[in-house]
Design an enzyme around this catalytic site. Structure first.
Site: not given
Length: 947
Positions: A913-916
């Site tokens: 999960a690149t956003c996190m």
């Protein structure tokens, strides 16, 4: 009209309301006035004619009287003074009275009489040793008024006779006293005898000569003599003309001299020191001038004129030898001697500083790139083009200045002056750095040895930090007030302010040289005591720390400046709410049309919208929207892919140098009709990446990064574009033969996509051949064309887009090489230990878990390229944070994949999960399996479907 039959005449009426009588009166008054003016003009013409008649009658009368006196003189004393004895020079004799009345040096007969008179005088003085008695008889005090008048008239007549006949005597102007039979030597020997310092009348003679501009006469004589091929004399002999100057030079109005001040326009400094290479001609005069008392007087006189803004230099007669450059060269030559003397005073050193500072700033090329560029605006296409210097110094003159500013001189000046000012030292080296090339600087070690420059950097850095931070004279009210609001500052504050600016510019320039080819550690430019308090203050506008950050950013370590920069970015993002998941700016991007979709959608955004958050939904090749909500990771992926596509050389907007660095394609308009709009878009795109803290892998050429700082590029920047062209230009600079034989002209050949065109570097350049005299101008014009002119429009539009998000003052904190790191991150391999030390764990994992141990072993075994792929897979960017993983937001986390039992993990792949910045890692049972699955996941490049 027919006659009406009425014989009476109709009365005429004046529609203006005036009667006929009134009208006639006005006409009469006007006629009277005109007649009066006519009579006045006639009277003036008659008066002028009368004066002219009287003048010519007076001249005729004077000529007649002179002829009569000359006739009586010759009758009495002989045509060749054969009847003259020593008593003829006494006050009671009419010999000198008659001679000084009729003498006209242009008359060959009078010139012979004057030479013979001086020859006799010289003989009488040498035989008796009593020149005072020769002119005064037994009692000088009784006859001193008459004697003083005669000797000063005789001295002036001698020098004027040589001056008025200088063109005929051009081969005899630079003679020595030993050449006693030559007429000019005889006349100057007589002057030298009259100017003996022990004589009672010497100050009166010299004052009289100075009032009649003797230095101007000498200047014109020297200039004429230098034009004569046979006008030089043997080395080691003192010249008669040099001897006269040596006798006059000490008369500066100090005890026991009583000579008054001389008008600076006709002074020794203005008239003699502006003669090219004067010390080569008069080396003995140089020794006298270099004495502390005399040099202090004359250099202080120059400094005073400069302070008052008075122009005292003679009119320019040659572009190759401008007066200010000759004055600089000659002054620096003597300054070397003066500064080495133990009795050299601080006042003298400061005056040398003032004069050299002023003259160095007038030398061509006279451009301060950073300063002028900082005042420019990206609103004009040609804002990055430099004005071509019109003056190119003679090579020997430039060499004289270069040689004078050597290591010894600079160190002497540092010892005497720096703790008071440091100004001249900095300006001198700054100018030298403008004219030396890379080979001269790095290999020949000009203007200083590299070791001396290292020491100089440390000295200047320490002094500048002391001046700006440790013991500043005053605290600023605003960031700009320190440099601009100087009206209320005392002279010492003004000097220190100027020193701060100039030394900062010099150190910045030396840092540029160090970046081209490292010769000292980057830490040598940094202050040793920058702490957290300083950094916290630097963020606040108007503080002393903020002023230092703007004026001398190199004093602050790079990591500290990155912290300040990231704080500024975070503050700006927060004010626009760019971190929110819900955004009004949503892009729908087709992966196979990423550039077109991004351009069309981003171009519609206002500047305020650009600062806000943008959320992206990708559409795959099948037209299906990819899964996942963009919490920032998809946008990071989008930014990396769009920059990779837009800056690809295949797209035609950018080109590559020989070492694969990018710069705007000068021929971009031949490929894209709207190429300038694309450059504006790309500037905005790069700025958005930096604004959001996203690193992108775009290696820009150094000379193009200078455009983001609105700096001008010079010859020494050319290797970053075209090393081969640079070598050719340096070959021309060093060429010893006749350059005109190379058949070069002031044109440059452009070759874009097979279309060859010629462009003139100057108006009429097609017909202007490159010669030894103008080759330096040609070299700089070629460099300017390649580095600045041909990409001016592309750079201008790129800069406009870039500055929509990133203000210039933020970029000015960094040099070009640091700016590349801000854009792309460090090129060094990832620090896996740093990543491990700043990793969080979840879902049952912890730092000592066996799966985690295997994971870190696999990560260390990966190549740098695979490590970057992993980082891209997890964070959306292949480069790590500028300051290390401690500053990665949110922190990197490894979580056990949900619902994965040991027997199920064999078939599952790691997801992210690149956003996190989150890695979801199944609990693999072996290191080999973990490596295989992880390698497959990071290499798939299947978008976000794997997440």
């Amino acid at each position: 009209m027919f006659f009406p039959g009425d014989p009476s005449t109709r009365k005429r009426v004046d529609l203006g309301g005036r009667s006929t009588k009134e009208r006639d009166t006005r006409k009469l008054l006007e006629q009277t006035r005109m007649e009066r003016n006519r009579r006045l003009l006639q009277k003036q013409q008659n008066s002028a004619a009368l004066k002219i008649q009287k003048f010519f009658r007076g001249r005729r009368s004077m000529a007649i009287e002179r002829a009569k006196v000359r006739h009586d003189f010759c009758e009495t004393y002989g045509n060749n003074c054969q009847n003259v004895d020593r008593h003829c020079f006494e006050p009671s004799s009419s010999f000198l009275r008659q001679l000084l009345f009729f003498i006209k040096a242009q008359n060959s007969g009078d010139f012979v009489i004057l030479v013979e008179t001086c020859r006799l005088m010289n003989n009488f003085v040498h035989s008796t040793g009593d020149i005072v008695g020769l002119f005064s008889g037994l009692d000088y005090s009784a006859e001193h008024n008459l004697v003083d008048f005669r000797v000063k008239k005789l001295a002036l007549t001698c020098i004027e006779a040589i001056h008025q006949n200088r063109n005929l005597l051009r081969d005899q102007l630079l003679v020595t006293p030993e050449e006693a039979s030559i007429s000019t030597a005889i006349l100057m020997e007589a002057m030298a005898l009259l100017l003996d310092p022990k004589l009672p009348w010497v100050c009166k003679i010299i004052s009289y000569l100075q009032k009649r501009n003797i230095f101007k006469l000498v200047r014109e004589m020297v200039t004429t003599a230098k034009e004569s091929p046979s006008g030089q004399t043997m080395t080691g002999s003192i010249l008669s003309l040099e001897r006269i100057l040596i006798l006059i030079l000490p008369h500066i109005g100090r005890e026991p001299c009583c000579c008054p001040d001389v008008d600076p326009r006709w002074s020794f400094s203005s008239m003699i020191l502006t003669i090219p290479f004067i010390w080569q001609l008069f080396p003995n005069l140089k020794v006298v001038f270099a004495s502390p008392s005399l040099s202090q007087h004359y250099i202080h006189q120059m400094a005073f004129c400069i302070q008052k803004g008075t122009c005292v230099l003679p009119s320019e007669t040659s572009l190759e030898f401008p007066g200010y450059a000759c004055l600089l060269g000659n002054t620096l030559d003597t300054a070397n001697v003066v500064l080495s003397l133990p009795e050299c005073s601080l006042d003298l050193a400061i005056d040398i500083a003032s004069v050299a500072t002023f003259l160095l700033e007038t030398l061509p090329p006279v451009k301060s790139s950073e300063k002028e560029s900082s005042q420019s605006s990206p609103d004009e296409d040609d804002m990055l083009i430099d004005a071509v210097p019109e003056v190119v110094l003679n090579r020997d003159l430039e060499q004289q200045i270069t040689n004078a500013i050597d290591s010894r001189f600079l160190l002497q000046l540092t010892n005497v002056l720096f703790h008071q000012s440091g100004l001249t030292l900095s300006l001198m080296i700054r100018h030298m750095l403008m004219i030396v090339d890379n080979e001269e600087f790095y290999e020949r070690e000009k203007p200083l040895s590299l070791q001396d420059i290292r020491l100089l950097i440390i000295i200047l850095k320490q002094a500048l930090w002391q001046l700006l931070w440790v013991s500043p004279l005053a605290q600023p009210n605003t960031g700009k007030s320190v440099s601009n609001d100087l009206s209320n500052k005392n002279p010492v504050e003004l000097i220190q302010n100027r020193v701060g600016v100039v030394v900062s510019e010099l150190l910045s320039q030396l840092q540029d040289w160090n970046n081209r080819q490292q010769f000292t550690s980057s830490s040598d430019f940094q202050a040793d005591t920058v702490n957290e308090y300083f950094i916290s203050q630097a963020i606040i506008e108007g503080t002393r720390a903020n002023y230092i950050l703007m004026q001398a950013p190199f004093l602050i370590p790079f990591t500290s400046r990155v912290k300040i920069f990231t704080t500024q970015l975070a503050t700006a993002r927060q004010s626009h709410g760019s971190q929110g998941i819900f955004s009004r700016n949503r892009f729908r991007i087709r992966r196979d049309h990423i550039l077109e979709d991004a351009y069309n959608q981003m171009s519609q955004l206002s500047e305020d919208d650009l600062r806000g958050s943008i959320r992206v939904t990708f559409v795959n090749e099948l037209g299906v929207e990819e899964a996942g909500i963009d919490g920032g990771g998809i946008f990071k992926d989008f930014m990396e892919k769009i920059t990779r596509a837009a800056f690809d050389v295949q797209y035609g907007l950018f080109k590559e140098t020989s070492d694969h660095m990018l710069y705007p394609n000068p021929g971009s308009g031949m490929i894209h009709e709207q190429h300038l709009q694309f450059f504006h878009f790309l500037g905005s795109l790069l700025a958005k990446a930096m604004f959001e803290g996203i690193l992108v892998d775009i290696p820009f050429a150094t000379f193009f990064l200078s455009k983001l700082k609105q700096k001008y590029n010079y010859l020494n920047d050319l290797p970053s574009l075209d090393p081969e062209l640079y070598r050719h230009l340096i070959f021309l600079k060093r060429f010893k033969g006749d350059i005109s034989e190379l058949e070069l002209y002031f044109v440059i050949l452009n070759n874009e996509y097979g279309e060859r065109t010629e462009e003139e570097l100057l108006p009429g350049g097609n017909d202007m051949r490159v010669t030894n005299e103008n080759v330096i101008t040609f070299i700089h014009l070629v460099s300017n064309h390649r580095l600045n002119y041909q990409i001016r429009q592309q750079s201008s539009h790129f800069l406009r887009g870039f500055q929509q998000l990133i203000p210039k003052e933020w970029i000015d904190m960094f040099n070009e090489h640091e700016l590349q790191v801000l854009i792309s991150g460090s090129v060094d391999s990832l620090d896996i230990d740093d990543l491990r030390n700043n990793t969080n764990y979840a879902g049952g994992y912890h730092a000592g878990h066996y799966v985690i141990d295997m994971f870190w072993e696999v990560m260390k075994s990966f190549s740098t390229e695979n490590q970057k792929k992993f980082l891209k897979f997890v964070t959306g960017c292949s480069r790590g944070p500028l300051l290390g993983f401690k500053y990665l937001e949110p922190a990197f986390c490894i979580q056990r994949a949900a619902g994965s039992a040991s027997n199920e993990s064999v078939d599952r792949l790691p997801t992210a999960a690149t956003c996190m910045n989150l890695l979801k890692l199944p609990p693999y049972q072996s290191k080999e399996l973990l490596e295989t699955k992880l390698m497959y996941a990071i290499s798939a490049e299947a978008g976000f479907d794997l997440s």
